[in-house]
Design an enzyme around this catalytic site. Structure first.
Site, short mmCIF file in Angstrom:
data_model
loop_
_atom_site.label_atom_id
_atom_site.label_comp_id
_atom_site.label_asym_id
_atom_site.label_seq_id
_atom_site.Cartn_x
_atom_site.Cartn_y
_atom_site.Cartn_z
N ASN A 8 0.88 -1.17 0.00
CA ASN A 8 0.00 0.00 0.00
C ASN A 8 0.92 1.22 0.00
O ASN A 8 1.41 1.64 1.04
CB ASN A 8 -0.88 -0.08 1.26
N ARG A 87 -2.68 -1.75 -3.29
CA ARG A 87 -3.74 -0.75 -3.22
C ARG A 87 -3.45 0.27 -4.31
O ARG A 87 -2.37 0.87 -4.35
CB ARG A 87 -3.71 -0.07 -1.87
N HIS A 175 -11.50 5.35 -0.23
CA HIS A 175 -11.54 4.51 0.98
C HIS A 175 -12.34 3.23 0.77
O HIS A 175 -12.88 2.65 1.73
CB HIS A 175 -12.13 5.28 2.18
N ARG A 235 -6.56 18.38 4.60
CA ARG A 235 -7.39 18.75 3.45
C ARG A 235 -8.68 19.40 3.95
O ARG A 235 -9.21 18.99 4.98
CB ARG A 235 -7.73 17.51 2.62
N GLU A 370 -7.64 -2.85 5.75
CA GLU A 370 -7.55 -2.71 4.29
C GLU A 370 -6.61 -3.76 3.70
O GLU A 370 -6.83 -4.25 2.59
CB GLU A 370 -7.09 -1.29 3.96
#
Ligand code: ADP
Length: 382
Positions: A8, A87, A175, A235, A370
Site C-alpha cells: 500500500n 492498493r 476509501h 485537506r 484494508e
C-alpha cells in the site's frame, strides 16, 4: 504452502502485509516511512511480538520493496510468494473489481494519474518495483474507487455540463477497501444491519463517509478527488469552488501553490495552525485547536445526515479509521449532534472501547483492515 504480499504505497511510505495464501492469516506487517530521506525507517510487526524499527537509506520505491522483501524473508520459511496485491487509489470509471495486472493495463492505469496525482504515480511505482522483484508472480490491483462504482447516477455526477461527466468528472469516492472490509464484517457479525442502511465513517488522516445499503455503496462524501466532503487532517473537505477562482484571479496563486494549500496545509492542521494529529488537538488547551475539532465534528455530523437522506433513512452508524477507532470524545460529540436521528450515546461503553456505543439506533466501532481486503482479492485471483 505459499504466501501473499500486500503493498500500500504512498508518496514516501509503503505499508505491507505478509499473509498465508490459504488461511489469509497475517504473519507479518509494517511499513517503510520517509522513502528518499537520508534515514528511512522500516517498522516490522509480527503478531505477538514487539515492533522492530530499523533505520537505513531507502532512496526510492524499488529499494523500499527490496527492503520489505528482506525484512519478511525469515517469515516466509522458504515458501514462495505466489501473489502480490497493491492498493491502487484510482480505477477510473471502468474498474468496479480488482484487476490482474500486466504491463499494458498498468500503463492504462497510469493514464489516470491526473485524477489522483498525489497517490496514483506512487501506487504504480510499487507495482513496477514488485514486478521486478517477483518476476512472473501474479500482481493484483485493488482500487479505492471500485466499491463505489455502483452509485446511482444522481450520486455520481456534479451539476456541470454533461460533457464533463462523459470526460470522467464523476463522484468516484475513495476509501473503498475500508468500506468493503466493514461491509463484510457487518455481513458476518450483524447480518440484519448489513441488509439495512448503514453510514460508515472512515475517520483517519484522510476521512470520508459512505452510505451502504444492503452491502452496496449508494453515496460517499468524497468525489472526483480525495479533497471533498469532510474536514481532514490536512485537506479542507467541502468548500465553495468560488474560493479557487478567487485564489487564482485575485491572489495570483499558481496551481502548485493551491495544490499545496488544499492537500497539505488545510483541514485540522490549517484550522489549528499547529497539527493534524487529532490526539494532540484533543489534549490542547488552545482555542484554535478546539475550533478545529468543533469544525471536524460538525462536518461529520452534517454529512452523516446527508448520507442518511441518500438512503431515505439510517439503521446504524459505524466508526472506523485512526480517529473513529480511538478518539472516544469525537465519537461522543458526533453522536450527541445526531441524537435527533435516534442515537443515544452510551458514555461508559464509548470510553471503554466497546463495539456498541449507543442505545437506541446502533452506533458501532469496528477496526478496519484494508490489507486483508487486498490479500483476499489476490487469493481470489489465484
Ligand atoms: P491514515 O489516514 O493516515 O491511515 P489513521 O487512520 O492512522 O490515518 O488515523 C490517524 C489519526 O488518528 C490521527 O489524527 C491520530 O491523531 C488519530 N488517533 C489515533 N489514535 C488516537 C487516539 N487515541 N485519540 C485520538 N486520536 C487518535
Amino acid at each position: 504452502m505459499s504466501a501473499i504480499l500486500t503493498l500500500n504505497a504512498g508518496s514516501s511510505s509503503i505499508k505491507f502485509g505478509l499473509f498465508d495464501a490459504e488461511s489469509l492469516e497475517e504473519e507479518a506487517g509494517g511499513q517503510v516511512e520517509r522513502i528518499g530521506a537520508p534515514k528511512a525507517e522500516l517498522d516490522l510487526e509480527i503478531p505477538g511480538q514487539p515492533k522492530v524499527e530499523t533505520r537505513m537509506a531507502i532512496p526510492d520505491h524499488r529499494a523500499a520493496v527490496a527492503a520489505i522483501l528482506e525484512a519478511v524473508e525469515p517469515y516466509l520459511d522458504g515458501r514462495p510468494v505466489v501473489g502480490v496485491g497493491h492498493r491502487v487509489v484510482h480505477g477510473g470509471p471502468d474498474h468496479g473489481a480488482p484487476l490482474v495486472l500486466d504491463a499494458a493495463n498498468t500503463e492504462e492505469l497510469a493514464a489516470l494519474e491526473p485524477l489522483a496525482p498525489l497517490h496514483q504515480p506512487h501506487n504504480l511505482a510499487a507495482v513496477r518495483a514488485a514486478r521486478e522483484a517477483f518476476p512472473g508472480v501474479v500482481q493484483v490491483a485493488v482500487f479505492d474507487t471500485a466499491f463505489h462504482r455502483g452509485h446511482p447516477w444522481v450520486n455520481d455526477t456534479y451539476g456541470l455540463p454533461r460533457r464533463f461527466y462523459d470526460m470522467g468528472v464523476r463522484r468516484y469516492g475513495f476509501h473503498g477497501l475500508s468500506y468493503d472490509y466493514i461491509s463484510g464484517k457487518l455481513a458476518d457479525a450483524y447480518p440484519a444491519l448489513h441488509e439495512g442502511r448503514v453510514v460508515v465513517a472512515h475517520l483517519g488522516n484522510g476521512a470520508s463517509l459512505c452510505a451502504i445499503e444492503n452491502g452496496r455503496s449508494i453515496a460517499s462524501t468524497m468525489g472526483f478527488s480525495a479533497l471533498s466532503g469532510l474536514c481532514m487532517g490536512t485537506r479542507p473537505g467541502q468548500m465553495d469552488p468560488g474560493v479557487l477562482l478567487w485564489m487564482i484571479d485575485d491572489q495570483g496563486m499558481s496551481s502548485e501553490e493551491i495544490t499545496r494549500v488544499l492537500y497539505r496545509e488545510s483541514g485540522l492542521k490549517g484550522l489549528s495552525g499547529k497539527t493534524n494529529d487529532m490526539r494532540a488537538l484533543l489534549e490542547s488547551e488552545e482555542e484554535e485547536a478546539a475550533q478545529a475539532v468543533e469544525y471536524f465534528v460538525s462536518r461529520v455530523a452534517q454529512e452523516v445526515a446527508a448520507m442518511a437522506v441518500a438512503m431515505e433513512g439510517i439503521d446504524a452508524l459505524v466508526f472506523t479509521g485512526g480517529i473513529g477507532e480511538n478518539a472516544a470524545p469525537i465519537r461522543a460529540r458526533v453522536l450527541r449532534a445526531l441524537a435527533f436521528l435516534g442515537f443515544t450515546l452510551d458514555p461508559v461503553a464509548n470510553e471503554a472501547g466497546d463495539e456498541r456505543i449507543s442505545s437506541g439506533l446502533p452506533a458501532l466501532v469496528l477496526p478496519t483492515n484494508e490489507e486483508l481486503v487486498i490479500a483476499r482479492a489476490v487469493k481470489a485471483a489465484l
